[in-house]
Structures are given as C-alpha cells and as structure tokens.
Write a protein that holds these residues in place. Structure first.
Motif, PDB file in Angstrom:
ATOM      1  N   TYR A   1      -3.453  -7.806   2.541  1.00  0.00           N
ATOM      2  CA  TYR A   1      -4.042  -8.546   1.868  1.00  0.00           C
ATOM      3  C   TYR A   1      -2.987  -9.795   1.731  1.00  0.00           C
ATOM      4  CZ  TYR A   1      -4.901 -10.869  -2.677  1.00  0.00           C
ATOM      5  OH  TYR A   1      -5.725 -11.748  -3.607  1.00  0.00           O
ATOM      6  N   PHE A   2      -3.537 -10.931   1.640  1.00  0.00           N
ATOM      7  CA  PHE A   2      -2.826 -12.082   1.546  1.00  0.00           C
ATOM      8  C   PHE A   2      -3.548 -12.999   0.344  1.00  0.00           C
ATOM      9  CE2 PHE A   2      -2.172 -11.146   5.984  1.00  0.00           C
ATOM     10  CZ  PHE A   2      -0.655 -11.429   6.016  1.00  0.00           C
ATOM     11  N   ALA A   3      -2.611 -13.338  -0.619  1.00  0.00           N
ATOM     12  CA  ALA A   3      -2.975 -13.807  -1.988  1.00  0.00           C
ATOM     13  C   ALA A   3      -3.515 -15.272  -1.617  1.00  0.00           C
ATOM     14  CB  ALA A   3      -1.930 -13.778  -2.833  1.00  0.00           C
ATOM     15  N   PRO A   4      -3.935 -15.993  -2.504  1.00  0.00           N
ATOM     16  CA  PRO A   4      -4.220 -17.580  -2.176  1.00  0.00           C
ATOM     17  C   PRO A   4      -2.851 -18.334  -2.349  1.00  0.00           C
ATOM     18  CG  PRO A   4      -5.887 -16.676  -3.850  1.00  0.00           C
ATOM     19  CD  PRO A   4      -4.813 -15.366  -3.598  1.00  0.00           C
ATOM     20  N   VAL A   5      -2.792 -19.265  -1.697  1.00  0.00           N
ATOM     21  CA  VAL A   5      -1.595 -20.189  -1.510  1.00  0.00           C
ATOM     22  C   VAL A   5      -1.461 -20.833  -2.927  1.00  0.00           C
ATOM     23  CG1 VAL A   5      -0.154 -21.953  -0.444  1.00  0.00           C
ATOM     24  CG2 VAL A   5      -1.819 -20.437   0.912  1.00  0.00           C
ATOM     25  N   ILE A   6      -0.118 -20.766  -3.551  1.00  0.00           N
ATOM     26  CA  ILE A   6       0.191 -21.345  -4.698  1.00  0.00           C
ATOM     27  C   ILE A   6       1.365 -22.333  -4.537  1.00  0.00           C
ATOM     28  CG2 ILE A   6       0.820 -21.129  -7.192  1.00  0.00           C
ATOM     29  CD1 ILE A   6      -0.752 -18.382  -7.163  1.00  0.00           C
ATOM     30  N   SER A   7       1.418 -23.386  -4.412  1.00  0.00           N
ATOM     31  CA  SER A   7       2.510 -24.430  -4.395  1.00  0.00           C
ATOM     32  C   SER A   7       3.138 -23.956  -3.274  1.00  0.00           C
ATOM     33  CB  SER A   7       3.640 -24.394  -5.569  1.00  0.00           C
ATOM     34  OG  SER A   7       2.869 -24.558  -6.930  1.00  0.00           O
ATOM     35  N   GLY A   8       2.554 -23.666  -1.958  1.00  0.00           N
ATOM     36  CA  GLY A   8       3.172 -23.708  -0.869  1.00  0.00           C
ATOM     37  C   GLY A   8       3.413 -22.286  -0.380  1.00  0.00           C
ATOM     38  N   VAL A   9       3.506 -21.440  -1.413  1.00  0.00           N
ATOM     39  CA  VAL A   9       3.993 -19.931  -1.080  1.00  0.00           C
ATOM     40  C   VAL A   9       2.607 -18.958  -1.007  1.00  0.00           C
ATOM     41  CG1 VAL A   9       5.185 -18.074  -2.203  1.00  0.00           C
ATOM     42  CG2 VAL A   9       5.824 -20.651  -2.693  1.00  0.00           C
ATOM     43  N   GLU A  10       2.672 -18.212  -0.040  1.00  0.00           N
ATOM     44  CA  GLU A  10       1.628 -17.212  -0.037  1.00  0.00           C
ATOM     45  C   GLU A  10       2.295 -15.880  -0.029  1.00  0.00           C
ATOM     46  OE1 GLU A  10      -2.058 -16.793   3.160  1.00  0.00           O
ATOM     47  OE2 GLU A  10       0.136 -16.474   4.253  1.00  0.00           O
ATOM     48  N   PHE A  11       1.741 -14.948  -0.765  1.00  0.00           N
ATOM     49  CA  PHE A  11       2.263 -13.675  -1.083  1.00  0.00           C
ATOM     50  C   PHE A  11       1.526 -12.454  -0.144  1.00  0.00           C
ATOM     51  CE2 PHE A  11       3.784 -15.814  -4.608  1.00  0.00           C
ATOM     52  CZ  PHE A  11       5.138 -15.368  -4.806  1.00  0.00           C
ATOM     53  N   GLY A  12       1.698 -11.510   0.543  1.00  0.00           N
ATOM     54  CA  GLY A  12       1.128 -10.653   1.091  1.00  0.00           C
ATOM     55  C   GLY A  12       1.517  -9.190   0.757  1.00  0.00           C
ATOM     56  N   GLY A  13       0.628  -8.349   1.127  1.00  0.00           N
ATOM     57  CA  GLY A  13       1.213  -6.849   0.864  1.00  0.00           C
ATOM     58  C   GLY A  13       0.377  -5.880   1.869  1.00  0.00           C
ATOM     59  N   GLN A  14       0.643  -4.909   2.294  1.00  0.00           N
ATOM     60  CA  GLN A  14       0.030  -3.951   3.054  1.00  0.00           C
ATOM     61  C   GLN A  14       0.581  -2.628   2.814  1.00  0.00           C
ATOM     62  OE1 GLN A  14       0.724  -4.662   7.302  1.00  0.00           O
ATOM     63  NE2 GLN A  14       2.840  -3.661   7.154  1.00  0.00           N
ATOM     64  N   TRP A  15      -0.346  -1.549   2.909  1.00  0.00           N
ATOM     65  CA  TRP A  15      -0.041  -0.078   2.843  1.00  0.00           C
ATOM     66  C   TRP A  15      -0.868   0.773   3.753  1.00  0.00           C
ATOM     67  CZ3 TRP A  15      -3.237   4.108   1.471  1.00  0.00           C
ATOM     68  CH2 TRP A  15      -2.335   5.344   1.249  1.00  0.00           C
ATOM     69  N   GLY A  16      -0.207   1.724   4.413  1.00  0.00           N
ATOM     70  CA  GLY A  16      -0.913   2.442   5.294  1.00  0.00           C
ATOM     71  C   GLY A  16      -0.341   3.637   5.293  1.00  0.00           C
ATOM     72  N   LYS A  17      -1.388   4.577   5.705  1.00  0.00           N
ATOM     73  CA  LYS A  17      -1.046   6.350   5.748  1.00  0.00           C
ATOM     74  C   LYS A  17      -1.534   6.909   6.869  1.00  0.00           C
ATOM     75  CE  LYS A  17      -1.254  10.611   2.889  1.00  0.00           C
ATOM     76  NZ  LYS A  17      -1.817  10.996   1.571  1.00  0.00           N
ATOM     77  N   VAL A  18      -0.891   7.619   7.534  1.00  0.00           N
ATOM     78  CA  VAL A  18      -1.562   8.495   8.831  1.00  0.00           C
ATOM     79  C   VAL A  18      -0.903   9.880   8.552  1.00  0.00           C
ATOM     80  CG1 VAL A  18      -1.200   8.956  11.341  1.00  0.00           C
ATOM     81  CG2 VAL A  18      -1.070   6.546  10.417  1.00  0.00           C
ATOM     82  N   THR A  19      -2.153  10.884   8.538  1.00  0.00           N
ATOM     83  CA  THR A  19      -1.830  12.299   8.421  1.00  0.00           C
ATOM     84  C   THR A  19      -2.145  12.979   9.762  1.00  0.00           C
ATOM     85  OG1 THR A  19      -2.029  12.073   6.045  1.00  0.00           O
ATOM     86  CG2 THR A  19      -2.435  14.174   7.156  1.00  0.00           C
ATOM     87  N   ASP A  20      -1.411  13.960  10.389  1.00  0.00           N
ATOM     88  CA  ASP A  20      -1.687  14.393  11.351  1.00  0.00           C
ATOM     89  C   ASP A  20      -1.511  16.401  11.106  1.00  0.00           C
ATOM     90  OD1 ASP A  20      -2.462  15.222  13.903  1.00  0.00           O
ATOM     91  OD2 ASP A  20      -0.864  13.940  15.116  1.00  0.00           O
ATOM     92  N   ALA A  21      -2.660  16.796  11.170  1.00  0.00           N
ATOM     93  CA  ALA A  21      -2.486  18.178  10.735  1.00  0.00           C
ATOM     94  C   ALA A  21      -2.534  19.116  11.716  1.00  0.00           C
ATOM     95  CB  ALA A  21      -3.650  18.426   9.787  1.00  0.00           C
ATOM     96  N   LYS A  22      -1.835  19.995  11.948  1.00  0.00           N
ATOM     97  CA  LYS A  22      -1.774  20.864  12.974  1.00  0.00           C
ATOM     98  C   LYS A  22      -1.967  22.431  12.266  1.00  0.00           C
ATOM     99  CE  LYS A  22       2.652  20.056  14.069  1.00  0.00           C
ATOM    100  NZ  LYS A  22       2.835  19.281  13.032  1.00  0.00           N
ATOM    101  N   PRO A  23      -3.138  22.897  12.581  1.00  0.00           N
ATOM    102  CA  PRO A  23      -3.776  23.985  11.859  1.00  0.00           C
ATOM    103  C   PRO A  23      -3.093  25.434  12.270  1.00  0.00           C
ATOM    104  CG  PRO A  23      -5.351  23.277  13.388  1.00  0.00           C
ATOM    105  CD  PRO A  23      -4.238  22.502  13.276  1.00  0.00           C
ATOM    106  N   ALA A  24      -2.320  25.497  13.434  1.00  0.00           N
ATOM    107  CA  ALA A  24      -1.752  26.683  13.935  1.00  0.00           C
ATOM    108  C   ALA A  24      -0.368  26.189  14.763  1.00  0.00           C
ATOM    109  CB  ALA A  24      -2.688  27.280  15.014  1.00  0.00           C
ATOM    110  N   ALA A  25       0.764  27.245  14.730  1.00  0.00           N
ATOM    111  CA  ALA A  25       1.697  27.166  15.350  1.00  0.00           C
ATOM    112  C   ALA A  25       1.636  27.103  16.693  1.00  0.00           C
ATOM    113  CB  ALA A  25       2.533  28.154  14.817  1.00  0.00           C
TER     114      ALA A  25
END
Length: 222
Positions: A1-25
């Motif tokens: 996400y990038f916020a609107p530019v305010i006085s030449g400054v732009e704030f950004g943020g990101q979040w991600g998640k990856v899950t990998d399940a192994k049901p058996a050994a």
C-alpha cells in the motif's frame, strides 16, 4: 500500500505470509511433518523534491517451522523455531533498515545507500559452524549485518554509463568479523527508444574472510 503524497513524502507498507504444510514425515526428502511459515512486514517513506530523492525502509522477516530441503538431498533440513527447536527465542527473525538517497546534477546522478540489520543464524545438524580461522557462530545467534553502496550514472548522448562500489559485512555477537564482501560494478545502458534498452554490465565481488563453509540460513541481506 502507498499512501497519497503529502508535502513530497510518500509512505508505504506491505505485509505477506506464506504457509507450507507437510502432513506427513518424509525424512528422505522433506524432513519432519509440520508447517513452515514465513511472515514479512515492511514499512517505507520516500521524499521527492526536484533532483533530490531520499528514503528509508525497514522490514522484518520471521520464519517458523521446518523448511523443506531439496528433493532427494541428503542434508538435514533446517529446523526453525518450533517444538523441535526449543532453544530459539527469536523465531528466526531477520530485520533490517536501509537509508538511500539520489541526486540528479544533470551531468550525472549520484546515489548512495546504507543499511544495518540482524539475521538469526541457522544450522542443520551442527550447533556451531566455523566460518573463518578463529571465528564461529552458534545456532540461533543474532548476527549483525551492515552494508553500504555508492553509485554514479553519467549520460553520454543516448547512453548511460554506470558504476558502483559497496561493501557488506557480518559480525557475530563477540564482535568477530565473519565475512567482509567488497563488490564493484561497471556497465552501460543504450536507450534505443522510449521502450527499448540495450545494456551490458560487469560485476566483481571479493569475500576476504569467509572460508569454504558458507553462512548457513542467512537468506536475507540488508
């Protein structure tokens, strides 16, 4: 996400998640049963004003669970913080902050960045891995990473000549230098049209401290 530019400054943020399940050994290919999880969080701020552009970014990468190993590999898969690795209190946190700036003088563009971070060491079957003579790091040890880079780009007609130089270091908690990588690059970009570029680069990296044993589990650079 990038916020609107305010006085030449732009704030950004990101979040991600990856899950990998192994049901058996599957000790041959994938190790113990369970779930491998990666969480990534990043925040940034960028300032732009005419020829000046500067920014700061900070991120955290957290790994939990047993990572897969390569199909058919004989090495033990890395066990991250979970019930099979109760000595870890950091959940394999890799964190970092980067400062960067660029200024366009017209006849040339100068750029620089500086970053610091921490990466949690991980080993497969050994509790301590020797990296260089007299130095080592332990499983779950928080290693300090630093880097800087300087770059310049000079336009010559429709061609941009580019060069950069930088260094990356990693220290253990005792202050011992585990590796000291110096890198440099030169290249050229030919602007054939508004959408087409022809480019060529040559780079070189010299690791002055590390031995043949690599830094296991440090898969996040600053």
């Amino acid at each position: 996400y990038f916020a609107p530019v305010i006085s030449g400054v732009e704030f950004g943020g990101q979040w991600g998640k990856v899950t990998d399940a192994k049901p058996a050994a599957d000790a041959t290919n994938y190790g113990a049963a369970g779930t491998y999880e990666v969480n990534i969080l990043g925040l940034s701020a960028t300032y732009k004003n005419g020829p000046l552009q500067a920014g700061i970014a900070s991120w955290q990468l957290k790994q939990i669970g047993n990572a897969y190993k390569t199909q058919g590999a004989t090495t033990t898969p890395i066990a991250y913080a979970d019930t099979t690795n109760t000595t870890s209190t950091t959940n394999r946190d890799n964190i970092g902050t980067m400062l960067a700036a660029r200024y366009d003088f017209g006849f040339a563009k100068l750029a620089a960045n500086y970053g610091v971070g921490k990466a949690t060491a991980a080993t497969g079957s050994s509790s301590t891995t020797v990296i260089a003579t007299g130095t080592s790091y332990a499983t779950n040890e928080q290693l300090d990473k630093k880097q800087y880079e300087l770059g310049v780009s000079v336009p010559v007609g429709r061609t941009d000549l580019i060069a950069s130089y930088g260094k990356v270091t990693t220290d253990n908690t005792a202050g011992q230098r585990l590796n000291n990588v110096t890198h440099a690059m030169v290249g050229a970009v030919q602007n054939l049209s508004a959408r087409t570029q022809l480019y060529a680069f040559y780079g070189y990296a010299d690791d002055k401290a590390i031995s043949s044993t690599s830094l296991v589990g440090l898969n996040t650079n600053v």
